[in-house]
Design an enzyme around this catalytic site. Sequence first.
Site, PDB file in Angstrom:
ATOM      1  CB  ILE A 136      -0.936   0.013   1.233  1.00  0.00           C
ATOM      2  CG1 ILE A 136      -1.857  -1.210   1.210  1.00  0.00           C
ATOM      3  CG2 ILE A 136      -1.763   1.294   1.273  1.00  0.00           C
ATOM      4  CD1 ILE A 136      -2.855  -1.219   0.098  1.00  0.00           C
ATOM      5  CB  ALA A 137       2.180   3.284   2.089  1.00  0.00           C
ATOM      6  CD  GLN A 138       8.593   3.561  -1.530  1.00  0.00           C
ATOM      7  OE1 GLN A 138       8.602   2.426  -2.030  1.00  0.00           O
ATOM      8  NE2 GLN A 138       9.365   4.528  -1.997  1.00  0.00           N
ATOM      9  CB  VAL A 139       8.303   3.939   5.783  1.00  0.00           C
ATOM     10  CG1 VAL A 139       8.757   4.857   6.913  1.00  0.00           C
ATOM     11  CG2 VAL A 139       6.917   3.383   6.079  1.00  0.00           C
ATOM     12  CE  LYS A 153       1.819   2.956   5.962  1.00  0.00           C
ATOM     13  NZ  LYS A 153       1.096   2.213   7.025  1.00  0.00           N
ATOM     14  CG  ASP A 288      -1.533  -5.968  10.841  1.00  0.00           C
ATOM     15  OD1 ASP A 288      -1.504  -7.219  10.808  1.00  0.00           O
ATOM     16  OD2 ASP A 288      -1.042  -5.256   9.953  1.00  0.00           O
TER      17      ASP A 288
END
Length: 554
Positions: A136-139, A153, A288
């Site tokens: 979904i995303a990267q940091v 993020k 999670d």
Amino acid sequence: MSASWRLLPRVMRIAAVVVRYRLDDVIDDAHRFRVLRWARLFVPRAPAEVAALPRGARLVMALTELGPIFVKFGQILSTRRDLLPADIADELTALQDKVTPFAGSEARLAVERALGAAIGERFAAFDEQPLASASIAQVHAAELRDGREVVVKVLRPDIQARIQRDIELLRALGELANRVHPNADKIRPLDVVAEIESTLLNELDLQREGANASLLRRNFIDSHDLYVPEVVWSHTTAGILTLERVRGIPVDDLAALDAAGIDRVQLAEKGVQLFYTQVFRDNFFHADAHAGNIWVDASRRDNPRFIALDFGIMGTLPEQDQYWLAENFLALFRQDYKRIAELHLRAGWMPADVRMDELESAIRAVCEPYFTRPLSEISLAEVVVKLFQVARRYQLTLQPQLILLQKTLLNIEGVGRLLHPTIDIWATARPVLERIWLKRSGPRAMLRRLRRRVPEWLAAAPDLPQLVHGYLEQVTHGKLELRIASEDLRLLEAHSRRSPRLAINLTAGATLALCAALLQVFDGSTARWHGLSLIGLGAAALAVWAFARAFCTR
């Protein structure tokens, strides 16, 4: 081009991957899926060593090949242990959400678009090399202009369009399964797709994730057990999330924990206690909580604490479910199987026509073999999963929030046993739950809830005499209609007609009790009433009682 034809190439690719990894052999009634039958003629099968792997491992390989969105689907599906065989659910939990990163220059542009300013205006530094990359995303690491270290993020480019396409495909597959699968009414594939869609769309809103992190941080702001990084709201939008940068040891890196001198036994017990605190004290839990999202603060050797990461999936429970669940846990700790059966029925989790003695017997058959072992060897999460599976035979319908809770319990217990293999989950969990639940449902908690409701009652008080008068007038003239479907309530209605005095006296008694409670609440509070007001309140209660008695004797 219609939606069905537009999806056909993607369906064919999925069928090819299914056949390649020999998953068609484990699909129920695979002969009904003509695409699989045709794919067998053209798709080369995986080598024998792959075919020899467990079916769950082959499914993980197939989802990984299909792409990051299907990896995310698999992760979400791993929470549905009420639908999946245990071996497949276990393998799906091991899915790693690690994909090829997108270009750092694209991340920089996305941040500038989201904040409406150049990077240099909002950050002192921004590292285009990502720290981590997921579906979904990267940091990215960064530094604010005031010198604070943060992580940013960023959503992947065009991720929303890709997710919508894959959800559309998944919905089409769900409709197909709904038509051809023999157990579609129990599996409810379209409901599963809707659940996956909701989870993914929530994860696309990073401002929502920031709000989750902010609330969790507030709940544990003075805690020595859990640290939650601070959200930098001035640098957060729906498309980017900026958090305080934290450092720690991944909870599954046992060698690093031992080298840092961390007390793993104490840490494991804290993990179990944190679960019950989040669920039953705050009614807001990290759903999670696998090893990748939990670090350990290495600077606190004598009093270790966890660091929470990734707040995209959080769980809450309706107040009623929270009550029924806590009582179920307490009954399980006491091995009170009749109480567990009774609670499942009273909670409305299963049809009212289920025989309690049969349900109790089924629960006993599940639990008794576990209690022959030492408590330190009993998996509470495993018992709960088995209970849900038994209850499904009696048409139990699990709500998504209960499924998230079950998955979280499995994760937390797994982390606890990883840190301390012989931890006694029962001995650790029971006193925490009992203490929290006493605070939530004890006399003081009831008094606090009563104080909160008093202003509402006072606001409605001026209308009560007219409402009571109208009600009693209808009773007097025989105009009151009571329509009741339940047989039990029909019997109660017949009894109340035979004993009108009892019904009126109970009503009057309740009025007096309410007035007494109001007097107790306001006595000693900062908003003291004048003596005349208290006398007037008591007189009003007596007047209602006398009025009711007069109508009763007519």
